[in-house]
Design an enzyme around this catalytic site. Structure first.
Site, short mmCIF file in Angstrom:
data_model
loop_
_atom_site.label_atom_id
_atom_site.label_comp_id
_atom_site.label_asym_id
_atom_site.label_seq_id
_atom_site.Cartn_x
_atom_site.Cartn_y
_atom_site.Cartn_z
N GLY A 108 45.51 38.71 52.09
CA GLY A 108 45.26 38.77 53.53
C GLY A 108 44.13 37.85 53.97
O GLY A 108 44.09 37.42 55.12
N GLU A 111 45.74 34.60 54.37
CA GLU A 111 46.61 34.73 55.55
C GLU A 111 45.80 34.71 56.85
O GLU A 111 46.23 34.13 57.85
CB GLU A 111 47.44 36.02 55.44
CG GLU A 111 48.44 35.93 54.29
CD GLU A 111 49.09 37.26 53.94
OE1 GLU A 111 48.36 38.21 53.58
OE2 GLU A 111 50.32 37.37 54.05
C1 HXC Z 1 39.63 46.46 48.00
C2 HXC Z 1 38.36 44.98 46.79
C3 HXC Z 1 39.30 43.96 47.01
C4 HXC Z 1 40.46 44.26 47.78
C5 HXC Z 1 37.69 43.16 45.83
N1 HXC Z 1 37.38 44.45 46.06
N2 HXC Z 1 38.86 42.84 46.39
N3 HXC Z 1 38.54 46.22 47.29
N4 HXC Z 1 40.58 45.53 48.24
N5 HXC Z 1 41.39 43.34 48.07
C6 HXC Z 1 36.18 45.18 45.60
C7 HXC Z 1 36.24 45.51 44.13
O1 HXC Z 1 37.01 46.66 43.92
C8 HXC Z 1 34.78 45.70 43.80
O2 HXC Z 1 34.32 46.98 44.25
C9 HXC Z 1 34.10 44.68 44.69
O3 HXC Z 1 35.04 44.36 45.73
C10 HXC Z 1 33.78 43.39 43.95
O4 HXC Z 1 34.96 42.91 43.33
P1 HXC Z 1 35.04 42.59 41.76
O5 HXC Z 1 36.48 42.65 41.39
O6 HXC Z 1 34.10 43.43 40.99
O7 HXC Z 1 34.53 41.08 41.74
P2 HXC Z 1 34.94 39.92 40.73
O8 HXC Z 1 35.03 40.45 39.32
O9 HXC Z 1 34.03 38.80 41.01
O10 HXC Z 1 36.45 39.50 41.13
C11 HXC Z 1 36.71 38.94 42.41
C12 HXC Z 1 38.24 38.95 42.66
C13 HXC Z 1 38.79 40.38 42.46
C14 HXC Z 1 38.93 37.97 41.72
C15 HXC Z 1 38.43 38.44 44.10
O11 HXC Z 1 38.00 41.28 43.23
C16 HXC Z 1 40.21 40.54 42.91
O12 HXC Z 1 41.15 40.13 42.22
N6 HXC Z 1 40.42 41.18 44.06
C17 HXC Z 1 41.73 41.49 44.60
C18 HXC Z 1 42.41 40.26 45.13
C19 HXC Z 1 43.81 40.59 45.65
O13 HXC Z 1 44.69 41.02 44.91
N7 HXC Z 1 44.02 40.42 46.96
C20 HXC Z 1 45.31 40.66 47.59
C21 HXC Z 1 45.33 42.05 48.17
S1 HXC Z 1 46.91 42.44 48.87
P3 HXC Z 1 34.02 48.20 43.23
O14 HXC Z 1 33.38 49.21 44.15
O15 HXC Z 1 35.35 48.61 42.71
O16 HXC Z 1 33.13 47.62 42.19
C22 HXC Z 1 46.92 41.64 50.33
C23 HXC Z 1 48.13 41.67 51.23
C24 HXC Z 1 48.93 42.85 51.04
O17 HXC Z 1 46.02 41.05 50.75
C25 HXC Z 1 50.17 42.71 51.83
C26 HXC Z 1 51.31 43.45 51.23
C27 HXC Z 1 51.43 44.89 51.65
#
Ligand code: HXC
Length: 257
Positions: A108, A111
């Site tokens: 997102g 996006e």
């Molecule tokens: C909720 C999130 C988040 C997300 C990160 N965090 N991304 N929480 N939703 N999308 C939170 C983590 O849980 C963590 O909190 C804190 O932010 C820091 O993230 P880390 O993972 O510890 O950091 P790092 O190791 O540096 O990794 C960064 C990252 C990773 C590579 C960006 O966070 C990641 O892969 N995030 C998800 C990316 C993703 O898949 N996005 C797409 C989402 S779906 P805590 O409290 O747990 O430590 C989307 C559209 C959906 O966007 C539409 C279809 C329905």
């Protein structure tokens, strides 16, 4: 500003929106969506604002929709809450919006950047549509706007593998207009926004609307749209001023509020 998940500020004729959920890398939850939509539409309704900048933190523009908020939802929930629907109001603002992207712009977040008119990237920016890794697909326009921005080959690879791409690759493939040093990102975004905000507002609205039309219509339809957007600008005082200023070899003084 009175928002929970963003900071807002007006600098000159530019409205700034800074995503501010550092604990979640600016993940887009419902509150943040409502805050951004409200701030953007409020700026848009104000003729003293000629451009909007949306930015995040150094580490993340936004790491995607909030996975923790979505995890337990059913398909019916997604339909009944119209989970991402309000973003359409953000995409529909008439004022040009510049995304200043540093760090992660994933899912997102990517996006949201693509809903903006101009994407400026710090050299640290990372773009991607990793939804496939979560067992879903992009839901805020990723399959549609990414394909239009970068073409089928690159969009298909990114959406199907979830691979992230860096700023240089994003510029090469047309997702971002320019890459700048991370330390210069906000200053550069401010300069672009100030430049746009110094133009005649009716011509800026017309230019954005015509560019948007190009994304949605055939060439013939788009050319018709452009002609109809072009003609009425000759009834503005700013057109007379702009052309007189050219003839008189001076800077134009547009009648912005
Ligand atoms: C909720 C999130 C988040 C997300 C990160 N965090 N991304 N929480 N939703 N999308 C939170 C983590 O849980 C963590 O909190 C804190 O932010 C820091 O993230 P880390 O993972 O510890 O950091 P790092 O190791 O540096 O990794 C960064 C990252 C990773 C590579 C960006 O966070 C990641 O892969 N995030 C998800 C990316 C993703 O898949 N996005 C797409 C989402 S779906 P805590 O409290 O747990 O430590 C989307 C559209 C959906 O966007 C539409 C279809 C329905």
């Amino acid at each position: 500003s009175n928002y929970e998940t963003i900071l807002t500020e007006t600098r000159g004729r530019v409205g700034w929106i800074t995503l501010n959920r550092p604990e979640a890398l600016n993940a887009l939850n419902a509150q943040l969506m409502h805050d951004v939509v409200h701030a953007a539409t409020t700026f848009d309704a104000n003729p003293a604002i000629g451009a909007i900048v949306v930015t995040g933190s150094e580490r993340a523009f936004a790491a995607g929709a909030d996975i923790k908020e979505m995890e337990s939802k059913s398909g019916l929930d997604m339909i009944m809450d119209d989970h991402f629907g309000p973003w359409a109001r953000f995409a529909a603002v008439r004022t040009p919006v510049i995304a200043a992207v540093s760090g992660y712009a994933l899912g997102g977040g990517c996006e949201l950047a693509m809903m903006c008119d101009i994407v400026l990237a710090a050299d640290t920016a990372k773009f991607g549509q990793p939804e496939i890794n979560l067992g879903v697909i992009p839901g805020m326009g990723g399959t549609q706007r990414l394909l239009r921005a970068v073409g089928y080959a690159k969009a298909a690879e990114l959406v199907l593998t979830g691979r992230m791409m860096g700023a240089e690759e994003a510029e090469r493939c047309g997702l971002v207009s320019r890459v700048v040093a991370a330390s210069d990102l906000l200053e550069e975004a401010g300069k672009v926004a100030d430049t746009i905000a110094s133009k005649s507002l009716p011509s800026v609205y017309a230019a954005k609307a015509a560019l948007d039309a190009a994304m949605e219509t055939s060439l013939a339809e788009g050319l018709r749209f452009e002609r109809h957007a072009f003609a009425p600008l000759f009834d503005t005082a700013d057109q007379k001023e702009g052309m007189a200023a050219f003839r008189e070899k001076r800077a134009p003084n547009f009648g912005n509020a």
